[in-house]
Design a protein around this motif. Structure first.
Motif, PDB file in Angstrom:
ATOM      1  N   ARG A 107       3.688   0.775   3.055  1.00 29.41           N
ATOM      2  CA  ARG A 107       3.655  -0.537   3.713  1.00 29.41           C
ATOM      3  C   ARG A 107       3.955  -1.396   2.749  1.00 29.41           C
ATOM      4  O   ARG A 107       3.036  -2.028   1.863  1.00 29.41           O
ATOM      5  N   ILE A 108       4.972  -2.404   2.720  1.00 32.16           N
ATOM      6  CA  ILE A 108       5.081  -3.568   1.940  1.00 32.16           C
ATOM      7  C   ILE A 108       5.701  -4.642   2.894  1.00 32.16           C
ATOM      8  O   ILE A 108       6.397  -4.416   3.885  1.00 32.16           O
ATOM      9  N   VAL A 109       4.926  -5.695   2.862  1.00 35.48           N
ATOM     10  CA  VAL A 109       5.301  -7.001   3.550  1.00 35.48           C
ATOM     11  C   VAL A 109       5.610  -8.231   2.731  1.00 35.48           C
ATOM     12  O   VAL A 109       4.823  -8.431   1.716  1.00 35.48           O
ATOM     13  N   THR A 110       6.762  -8.851   3.001  1.00 37.50           N
ATOM     14  CA  THR A 110       7.212 -10.179   2.268  1.00 37.50           C
ATOM     15  C   THR A 110       7.539 -10.852   3.231  1.00 37.50           C
ATOM     16  O   THR A 110       7.494 -10.728   4.352  1.00 37.50           O
ATOM     17  N   ASP A 111       7.817 -12.107   2.559  1.00 38.47           N
ATOM     18  CA  ASP A 111       8.241 -13.032   3.516  1.00 38.47           C
ATOM     19  C   ASP A 111       9.118 -12.806   4.386  1.00 38.47           C
ATOM     20  O   ASP A 111       9.364 -13.287   5.639  1.00 38.47           O
ATOM     21  N   LYS A 161       0.778  -1.071  -0.006  1.00 39.29           N
ATOM     22  CA  LYS A 161       0.046  -0.073  -0.109  1.00 39.29           C
ATOM     23  C   LYS A 161       0.947   1.380   0.033  1.00 39.29           C
ATOM     24  O   LYS A 161       1.581   1.347   0.704  1.00 39.29           O
ATOM     25  N   PHE A 162       0.724   2.050  -0.941  1.00 37.37           N
ATOM     26  CA  PHE A 162       1.460   3.485  -0.866  1.00 37.37           C
ATOM     27  C   PHE A 162       0.516   4.517  -1.253  1.00 37.37           C
ATOM     28  O   PHE A 162      -0.448   4.355  -2.086  1.00 37.37           O
ATOM     29  N   THR A 163       0.712   5.571  -0.597  1.00 35.50           N
ATOM     30  CA  THR A 163      -0.525   6.722  -0.571  1.00 35.50           C
ATOM     31  C   THR A 163       0.278   7.852  -0.923  1.00 35.50           C
ATOM     32  O   THR A 163       1.660   7.939  -0.282  1.00 35.50           O
TER      33      THR A 163
END
Length: 170
Positions: free
Chosen positions: A123-127, A43-45
């Motif tokens: 917000r970036i979520v990876t393994d 998510k990028f704003t």
């Protein structure tokens, strides 16, 4: 009788302090970024005074881009634009994110005392990585340093990369 207190020799103590400072300055808060594929969350704003808000968000169908205009009135229709990035597009995005130093970005970049201008959130979520970063009139460079009131080339490159991924200009 004299009691002897054992202390760390100066050389060992100084070495430990230098090592701790070096590790704090160089350590990444996250693991490596992927080289391909979509993250678990994205998510990028981006908003600016007088221009509205743009939201880029990963969903079940791909990447949705929502633009909320300045002066939005409740009830106005807002239709997200969706794209499904190719494997090559994800690879290009991750390469650009790595070049922009994304893993080194701090949680907050803030130019104090500025009431208008631009704000952003990511917000970036990876393994292996969780990146939560936001700013108001301040931007990171590839080393994670803050630059107030001037968008860095590294941040611009990230904007271009996420815009390309989503098929939109920022």
């Amino acid at each position: 009788m004299m009691t002897r207190i054992h202390s760390t020799p100066r050389r060992t103590w100084a070495t430990a302090v230098l090592l701790a400072v070096a590790l704090a300055a160089c350590s990444d808060a996250t693991g490596p970024l992927p080289r391909e594929g979509a993250p678990d969350e994205l998510k990028f704003t981006f908003s600016s005074f007088g221009s509205g808000v743009t939201i880029v968000e990963l969903d079940d169908e791909g990447v949705a881009v929502t633009r909320i205009p300045w002066g939005y009135v409740t009830g106005m229709p807002i239709v997200p634009v969706r794209v499904v990035p190719t494997a090559a597009a994800w690879a290009e995005f991750w390469e650009a994110a790595e070049q922009a130093g994304l893993r080194r970005w701090r949680s907050e970049y803030l130019a104090e005392g500025v009431v208008d201008g631009a704000g952003w959130g990511l917000r970036i979520v990876t393994d292996d990585a969780v990146i939560d970063s936001h700013g108001s009139n301040a931007y990171p460079d590839r080393r994670g340093r803050e630059h107030e009131m001037e968008m860095t080339d590294d941040f611009r490159a990230f904007l271009e990369a996420i815009g390309t991924l989503a098929g939109q200009d920022f």
